[in-house]
Design an enzyme around this catalytic site. Structure first.
Site, PDB file in Angstrom:
ATOM      1  N   GLU A  66       0.816  -1.215   0.000  1.00  0.00           N
ATOM      2  CA  GLU A  66       0.000   0.000   0.000  1.00  0.00           C
ATOM      3  C   GLU A  66       0.848   1.262   0.000  1.00  0.00           C
ATOM      4  O   GLU A  66       1.956   1.284   0.550  1.00  0.00           O
ATOM      5  CB  GLU A  66      -0.887   0.022   1.259  1.00  0.00           C
ATOM      6  CG  GLU A  66      -1.812  -1.156   1.379  1.00  0.00           C
ATOM      7  CD  GLU A  66      -2.469  -1.264   2.734  1.00  0.00           C
ATOM      8  OE1 GLU A  66      -3.607  -1.752   2.798  1.00  0.00           O
ATOM      9  OE2 GLU A  66      -1.835  -0.848   3.734  1.00  0.00           O
ATOM     10  N   LYS A  79       3.517   7.002   2.983  1.00  0.00           N
ATOM     11  CA  LYS A  79       4.166   5.813   3.516  1.00  0.00           C
ATOM     12  C   LYS A  79       3.967   4.663   2.548  1.00  0.00           C
ATOM     13  O   LYS A  79       2.877   4.474   2.003  1.00  0.00           O
ATOM     14  CB  LYS A  79       3.604   5.428   4.891  1.00  0.00           C
ATOM     15  CG  LYS A  79       4.289   4.191   5.500  1.00  0.00           C
ATOM     16  CD  LYS A  79       3.820   3.915   6.915  1.00  0.00           C
ATOM     17  CE  LYS A  79       2.469   3.269   6.947  1.00  0.00           C
ATOM     18  NZ  LYS A  79       2.078   2.885   8.326  1.00  0.00           N
ATOM     19  N   GLN A 150       3.126  -5.985  17.519  1.00  0.00           N
ATOM     20  CA  GLN A 150       2.531  -4.728  17.964  1.00  0.00           C
ATOM     21  C   GLN A 150       2.188  -4.709  19.450  1.00  0.00           C
ATOM     22  O   GLN A 150       2.017  -3.635  20.041  1.00  0.00           O
ATOM     23  CB  GLN A 150       1.261  -4.464  17.137  1.00  0.00           C
ATOM     24  CG  GLN A 150       0.441  -3.253  17.506  1.00  0.00           C
ATOM     25  CD  GLN A 150       1.110  -1.912  17.296  1.00  0.00           C
ATOM     26  OE1 GLN A 150       0.798  -0.924  17.959  1.00  0.00           O
ATOM     27  NE2 GLN A 150       2.054  -1.859  16.378  1.00  0.00           N
ATOM     28  N   GLY A 235      -6.751  -5.016  14.357  1.00  0.00           N
ATOM     29  CA  GLY A 235      -6.222  -6.078  13.508  1.00  0.00           C
ATOM     30  C   GLY A 235      -6.913  -6.184  12.169  1.00  0.00           C
ATOM     31  O   GLY A 235      -6.318  -6.608  11.183  1.00  0.00           O
ATOM     32  N   ASP A 237      -7.592  -4.714   9.121  1.00  0.00           N
ATOM     33  CA  ASP A 237      -7.068  -3.514   8.465  1.00  0.00           C
ATOM     34  C   ASP A 237      -6.925  -3.672   6.960  1.00  0.00           C
ATOM     35  O   ASP A 237      -6.151  -2.956   6.326  1.00  0.00           O
ATOM     36  CB  ASP A 237      -5.728  -3.111   9.079  1.00  0.00           C
ATOM     37  CG  ASP A 237      -4.690  -4.223   9.005  1.00  0.00           C
ATOM     38  OD1 ASP A 237      -5.010  -5.300   8.477  1.00  0.00           O
ATOM     39  OD2 ASP A 237      -3.559  -4.008   9.474  1.00  0.00           O
TER      40      ASP A 237
END
Length: 355
Positions: A66, A79, A150, A235, A237
């Site tokens: 992405e 990003k 994470q 989570g 996403d």
């Protein structure tokens, strides 16, 4: 150690993974999480200044790559990030990333930084900043379901920003739970390793779900969630990846970053297109209410948005001059005559031959 930032007409400051780790230890990880959270919140307060678009995604059966762009009119940022859950089985990270800030006036980049570590920091900082606005008053206990890369960042951010003292950990892989427990022991938590997700959420004021598999999963079922909790669902996403049964969403007040993106990627991809949500910038600016009662279930459907990466990069850039933790990267062509790029290339050949 300190050093002036390079001129954008000469070199670009580059923050490597090693620099980022040094920066964390120089500032302190908890102070850095607080600092990033402040920058994220400040940028939510000026939400309407930003260009906003759902991230540009290239999906495959193995994962996703992405680009996440935004601009506040003065600075542009993006990003590059991937999400490949199968990577851990091959000894690789599920998520890797890098980011760039550029000057809108010239188009020249002004920062290039690793963002694998920084994304972990900004995700945790955002979760805790949101929980500060939505979690029950006096919150002390969090269930952390999914104890991967994470988890420790989430726990620390919730501790320093929301006052979490008690952690209840669960993962389908007991080794992941042991890893998280070992890493967090020195930070003063009361930690309980749990055998099931049902056990983990007992007595929790905040329930964080952060699992990696790219599938429609049901980590939490409706009967597991009592009234009054705050769910930090981070989570789910990407399209085809969820963690919560949709009946939980129907019982909750759902808060999101950018609805056009969250409806594609978040938990609410399970719901009708007109399913009501509240945007977090509205809560932060006081335009709309967050938690209004003790029995309310608040749910942050956090998928990560470009402004948060922009905020994290802004924070890092503001730390560089005082710390000197960067190198000057020669990535901008700078011919004596801007119209004579070819001549610059030819002169470089002559210089090489002379050497």
């Amino acid at each position: 150690m300190s050093a002036p930032l390079p001129s954008p007409l000469a070199f670009v400051p580059f923050v490597s993974v090693d620099h980022m780790m040094q920066l964390i230890h120089e500032i302190g990880i908890e102070e850095m999480l607080k600092g990033i959270a402040t920058y994220v919140e400040d940028d939510f307060k000026r939400w309407e200044l930003f260009d906003k678009t759902p991230r540009v995604a290239s999906h495959s059966k193995e994962g996703v790559i992405e680009l996440m762009p935004t601009s506040d009119g003065q600075t542009y940022g993006f990003k590059y990030v991937n999400g490949h859950p199968k990577n851990t089985k091959e000894g690789l990270q599920t998520v890797t990333a890098f980011g760039i800030l550029s000057d809108v006036n010239t188009g020249y980049p002004i920062l290039l930084s690793e963002m694998t570590v920084l994304t972990a920091l900004r995700t945790a900082a955002t979760s805790a900043m949101v929980a500060k606005h939505l979690a029950p008053e006096g919150t002390k206990t969090m269930a952390m379901i999914g104890n991967g890369a994470q988890s420790e960042f989430q726990a620390l951010a919730m501790r320093v920003i929301c006052g979490i003292e008690n952690l209840r950990l669960y993962d389908i892989d007991p080794k992941a739970t042991s890893k998280a427990q070992s890493n967090l022991t020195a930070f003063g938590f009361n930690i309980t390793a749990c055998d099931t997700a049902e056990d983990a959420i007992q007595g929790a004021d905040i329930i964080t779900t952060c699992t990696a598999d790219k599938q429609y999963a049901t980590i939490l079922t409706d009967n597991m969630v009592g009234s009054g909790v705050h769910i930090n669902a981070i989570g789910g996403d990407c399209p085809g990846k969820t963690e919560l049964h949709k009946d939980i969403l129907s019982r909750s007040d759902v808060f999101v970053e950018f609805p056009p993106q969250t409806r594609i990627e978040g938990e609410i991809q399970q719901m009708p297109e007109d399913f009501p949500v509240t945007e977090m910038w509205e809560v932060i600016t006081g335009t709309k209410e967050g938690r209004t009662s003790a029995n309310q279930i608040t749910l942050f459907d956090g998928v990560g948005f470009a402004t948060e990466d922009f905020s994290a990069l802004r924070y890092v850039r503001d730390q560089l001059e005082k710390t000197g933790l960067f190198q000057q990267l020669d990535m901008l062509a700078d011919p004596d005559d801007p119209r004579d790029l070819f001549g610059m290339v030819q002169r470089a050949k002559k210089t090489q031959e002379a050497a």
